[in-house]
Design a protein around this motif. Structure first.
Motif, PDB file in Angstrom:
ATOM      1  N   ASN A   1       0.878  -1.251   0.010  1.00  0.00           N
ATOM      2  CA  ASN A   1       0.170  -0.109  -0.080  1.00  0.00           C
ATOM      3  C   ASN A   1       1.127   1.432  -0.117  1.00  0.00           C
ATOM      4  N   VAL A   2       1.986   1.169   0.935  1.00  0.00           N
ATOM      5  CA  VAL A   2       2.917   2.490   0.878  1.00  0.00           C
ATOM      6  C   VAL A   2       3.721   2.250  -0.575  1.00  0.00           C
ATOM      7  N   ARG A   3       3.924   1.588  -1.031  1.00  0.00           N
ATOM      8  CA  ARG A   3       4.473   1.553  -2.545  1.00  0.00           C
ATOM      9  C   ARG A   3       3.430   1.983  -3.508  1.00  0.00           C
ATOM     10  N   THR A   4       2.342   1.657  -3.467  1.00  0.00           N
ATOM     11  CA  THR A   4       1.303   2.389  -4.299  1.00  0.00           C
ATOM     12  C   THR A   4       1.148   3.689  -4.222  1.00  0.00           C
ATOM     13  N   MET A   5       1.168   4.284  -2.751  1.00  0.00           N
ATOM     14  CA  MET A   5       1.122   5.748  -2.456  1.00  0.00           C
ATOM     15  C   MET A   5       2.203   6.341  -3.020  1.00  0.00           C
ATOM     16  N   ALA A   6       3.383   5.946  -2.826  1.00  0.00           N
ATOM     17  CA  ALA A   6       4.749   6.550  -3.517  1.00  0.00           C
ATOM     18  C   ALA A   6       4.909   6.579  -4.584  1.00  0.00           C
ATOM     19  N   ASN A   7       4.523   5.496  -5.457  1.00  0.00           N
ATOM     20  CA  ASN A   7       4.445   5.588  -6.876  1.00  0.00           C
ATOM     21  C   ASN A   7       3.411   6.622  -7.592  1.00  0.00           C
ATOM     22  N   ALA A   8       2.585   6.851  -6.600  1.00  0.00           N
ATOM     23  CA  ALA A   8       1.137   7.801  -7.311  1.00  0.00           C
ATOM     24  C   ALA A   8       1.835   9.076  -7.156  1.00  0.00           C
ATOM     25  N   ALA A   9       2.440   9.390  -5.932  1.00  0.00           N
ATOM     26  CA  ALA A   9       3.481  10.715  -5.819  1.00  0.00           C
ATOM     27  C   ALA A   9       4.530  11.057  -6.718  1.00  0.00           C
ATOM     28  N   TYR A  10       5.178   9.931  -7.039  1.00  0.00           N
ATOM     29  CA  TYR A  10       6.348  10.131  -7.695  1.00  0.00           C
ATOM     30  C   TYR A  10       5.810  10.210  -9.165  1.00  0.00           C
ATOM     31  N   ALA A  11       4.755   9.611  -9.668  1.00  0.00           N
ATOM     32  CA  ALA A  11       4.413   9.903 -10.884  1.00  0.00           C
ATOM     33  C   ALA A  11       4.077  11.287 -11.399  1.00  0.00           C
ATOM     34  N   VAL A  12       3.715  11.999 -10.319  1.00  0.00           N
ATOM     35  CA  VAL A  12       3.346  13.619 -10.676  1.00  0.00           C
ATOM     36  C   VAL A  12       4.801  14.261 -10.900  1.00  0.00           C
ATOM     37  N   ILE A  13       5.478  13.853 -10.236  1.00  0.00           N
ATOM     38  CA  ILE A  13       6.802  14.419 -10.655  1.00  0.00           C
ATOM     39  C   ILE A  13       7.665  14.142 -11.690  1.00  0.00           C
ATOM     40  N   ALA A  14       7.411  12.865 -12.056  1.00  0.00           N
ATOM     41  CA  ALA A  14       8.163  12.393 -13.214  1.00  0.00           C
ATOM     42  C   ALA A  14       7.251  13.011 -14.438  1.00  0.00           C
ATOM     43  N   GLY A  15       6.128  13.320 -14.279  1.00  0.00           N
ATOM     44  CA  GLY A  15       5.511  13.890 -15.430  1.00  0.00           C
ATOM     45  C   GLY A  15       4.759  13.217 -16.658  1.00  0.00           C
ATOM     46  N   LYS A  16       4.813  11.728 -16.371  1.00  0.00           N
ATOM     47  CA  LYS A  16       4.155  10.913 -17.724  1.00  0.00           C
ATOM     48  C   LYS A  16       2.788  11.084 -17.284  1.00  0.00           C
ATOM     49  N   LYS A  17       1.995  11.095 -18.480  1.00  0.00           N
ATOM     50  CA  LYS A  17       0.474  11.253 -18.425  1.00  0.00           C
ATOM     51  C   LYS A  17      -0.153  10.601 -19.459  1.00  0.00           C
ATOM     52  N   GLU A  18      -1.385  10.174 -19.189  1.00  0.00           N
ATOM     53  CA  GLU A  18      -2.353   9.494 -20.146  1.00  0.00           C
ATOM     54  C   GLU A  18      -3.564  10.006 -20.293  1.00  0.00           C
ATOM     55  N   LYS A  19      -4.059  10.294 -21.296  1.00  0.00           N
ATOM     56  CA  LYS A  19      -5.693  10.637 -21.323  1.00  0.00           C
ATOM     57  C   LYS A  19      -6.508   9.471 -21.177  1.00  0.00           C
ATOM     58  N   LYS A  20      -7.629   9.907 -20.184  1.00  0.00           N
ATOM     59  CA  LYS A  20      -8.442   8.710 -19.755  1.00  0.00           C
ATOM     60  C   LYS A  20      -9.933   9.021 -19.997  1.00  0.00           C
ATOM     61  N   ASP A  21     -10.617   8.015 -20.422  1.00  0.00           N
ATOM     62  CA  ASP A  21     -12.002   8.241 -20.722  1.00  0.00           C
ATOM     63  C   ASP A  21     -12.757   8.519 -19.320  1.00  0.00           C
ATOM     64  N   VAL A  22     -13.754   9.375 -19.592  1.00  0.00           N
ATOM     65  CA  VAL A  22     -14.692   9.542 -18.577  1.00  0.00           C
ATOM     66  C   VAL A  22     -16.383   9.438 -19.140  1.00  0.00           C
ATOM     67  N   MET A  23     -17.112   9.303 -18.125  1.00  0.00           N
ATOM     68  CA  MET A  23     -18.538   9.233 -18.735  1.00  0.00           C
ATOM     69  C   MET A  23     -19.363  10.572 -18.053  1.00  0.00           C
ATOM     70  N   ARG A  24     -20.255  10.948 -18.821  1.00  0.00           N
ATOM     71  CA  ARG A  24     -20.921  12.035 -18.071  1.00  0.00           C
ATOM     72  C   ARG A  24     -22.343  11.558 -17.971  1.00  0.00           C
ATOM     73  N   ILE A  25     -22.721  11.874 -16.950  1.00  0.00           N
ATOM     74  CA  ILE A  25     -24.010  11.387 -16.327  1.00  0.00           C
ATOM     75  C   ILE A  25     -25.072  12.439 -16.153  1.00  0.00           C
ATOM     76  N   GLU A  26     -26.090  12.630 -16.721  1.00  0.00           N
ATOM     77  CA  GLU A  26     -27.212  13.423 -16.641  1.00  0.00           C
ATOM     78  C   GLU A  26     -28.561  12.940 -16.563  1.00  0.00           C
ATOM     79  N   VAL A  27     -29.265  13.678 -15.404  1.00  0.00           N
ATOM     80  CA  VAL A  27     -30.503  13.396 -15.227  1.00  0.00           C
ATOM     81  C   VAL A  27     -31.625  13.702 -16.160  1.00  0.00           C
ATOM     82  N   LEU A  28     -32.169  12.833 -16.879  1.00  0.00           N
ATOM     83  CA  LEU A  28     -33.272  13.078 -17.894  1.00  0.00           C
ATOM     84  C   LEU A  28     -34.119  13.864 -17.342  1.00  0.00           C
TER      85      LEU A  28
END
Length: 447
Positions: free
Chosen positions: A178-205
């Motif tokens: 769990n600590v390794r995962t948290m440290a990886n996530a923080a280090y990813a910000v400073i390393a600067g590698k980015k990927e574009k991710k899909d999202v879904m828009r949810i609207e009330v009819l």
């Protein structure tokens, strides 16, 4: 030799005390060893982060500014301590200017990002899937259309997106991993590698009887979930006295009553996935414009470590014709669970299953009916153990671009039972909704 014999005799005559002592000693050694490994791991990440912080910058340059939206109530109020111990040191040592905002209520992160005068260089979400959804919703609702990269720190109880991005061993739930995962996530910000991710828009009819203006859409990075599994899992904190077994206890005590949504009877109207055409080009065109705007922003000093990516030429989707894109398919379903999820939380294909081609799509999962309460308990325990919250047993698995969900059962009177969806593990009242895939809508730091 006499000492060894006396010692063995003492152990034999006091075997109960000896067993307790040996168990406590073994636990203490294991605990101390894990703490030592965590300390060494953090020392390694902090040393690597210092390499970025030691780089000199010019007089006219400034250090990158990041905004951390920290949910202190996440993961049973342990998120703040985890952030200060395992994430914040890495960001500071890298030379980042870190501004921390603690959320204090549901929707706080969404409102804060939406109303922020200017976005920082990066937005970092410290919490679970729900906090991430709020931050993305706030950014997508901004009237100025401003966007910035998003970092995801897995500090919540359910971190489906972050675990898929940063966990080296998704099935291992030890403190060290769990600590390794948290440290990886923080280090990813400073390393600067980015990927574009899909999202879904949810609207009330919209409803003709509604007097209020239409509600703003909610954006989900993970999934919308409806049904008995979701309802019972939401009750786990009620069984706090069972400690780490509370997830399992909730299903054991609630699988035999009819108080939950065992029948998700609804009409579904969906369209098939499309890579872009004259029918759906508006969403795709807006995302291209947003990415183009980000590429034109001035580069900061730390970007010398990140290779410049080439921007693909713009496609004129208005001239592409796809007759299937606008074809609407209708089905009626009555399962015990319904899940609509993005590719961000979709599991790896099982053995013998064909891997889908690289095309943006939503996955509509129509669950099975529950034939046996004991079978439901067993399946649910397996999903909890493997943290496969959205991998329900299904009768149909449909790839879609848009889907309209019209539940047959709604809360109309005050005496009617409460019915809820989970959108990225946050509860929302069951309403007729339209869900639309927005491809490559947000940039996320990855490892």
């Amino acid at each position: 030799m006499a000492f060894v014999l006396r010692f063995a005799k003492t152990l034999r005559n006091n075997w109960k005390k000896s067993t307790v002592f040996a168990s406590a000693l073994a636990y203490g050694v294991s605990y101390s060893n894990e703490k030592y490994e965590i300390k060494q791991l953090m020392r390694h990440y902090c040393t690597e982060a210092s390499r970025y912080g030691d780089v000199k910058i010019g007089h006219n340059q400034r250090p990158p500014k990041v905004l951390v939206l920290l949910n202190p109530a996440a993961n049973r109020k342990s998120s703040e301590e985890d952030f200060h111990n395992y994430c914040e040191p890495i960001l500071h040592l890298a030379g980042f200017e870190v501004d921390v905002v603690k959320t204090d209520s549901e929707g706080h992160a969404r409102r804060y990002v939406e109303e922020l005068a200017a976005l920082p260089d990066a937005l970092i979400v410290g919490g679970g899937d729900g906090t991430l959804s709020e931050a993305v919703s706030g950014m997508k609702r901004r009237t100025d259309g401003a966007q910035c990269p998003v970092g995801v720190l897995p500090l919540g109880r359910t971190n489906t997106v972050a675990t898929k991005l940063f966990a080296l061993d998704g099935a291992n739930n030890s403190d060290l991993e769990n600590v390794r995962t948290m440290a990886n996530a923080a280090y990813a910000v400073i390393a600067g590698k980015k990927e574009k991710k899909d999202v879904m828009r949810i609207e009330v009819l919209p409803n003709a009887a509604d007097e209020k203006p239409p509600e703003k859409p909610v954006y989900a990075v993970g999934a919308l979930q409806w049904g008995a599994f979701r309802d019972i899992l939401a009750l786990r904190d009620k069984y706090w006295y069972t400690a780490s077994l509370r997830d399992y206890t909730a299903f054991l005590f609630n699988a035999f009553d009819g108080a939950h949504t065992w029948n998700c009877k609804a009409k579904l109207t969906y369209t098939e996935p499309c890579a872009g055409c004259s029918n759906c080009y508006k969403d795709l065109d807006e995302q291209w414009a947003a990415s183009k705007k980000q590429d034109q922003q001035p580069r900061r000093w730390w970007s010398v470590f990140v290779p410049r990516t080439k921007t693909a030429p713009k496609t004129d989707y208005s001239k592409i014709v796809n007759e299937k894109c606008s074809v609407r398919h209708e089905i009626e379903v009555d399962p015990s669970e319904l899940v609509i999820k993005t590719s961000n939380v979709k599991g790896e294909p099982e053995e013998g299953e064909k891997e889908m081609p690289e095309q943006a799509m939503l996955n509509l999962v129509v669950g099975e009916k529950v034939d046996s309460s004991f079978g439901f308990i067993g399946d649910s325990w397996g999903r909890v153990k493997g943290r496969k919250f959205f991998e329900c047993p299904s009768t149909d698995n449909i790839s879609v671009r848009t889907v309209e969900l019209l539940p047959e059962r709604l809360k109309v009177e005050e005496t009617d039972p409460d019915l809820y969806y989970s959108i990225d593990n946050e509860a929302y009242e069951v309403r007729p909704v339209r869900i639309t895939l927005v491809p490559k809508a947000v940039e996320v730091y990855t490892f």
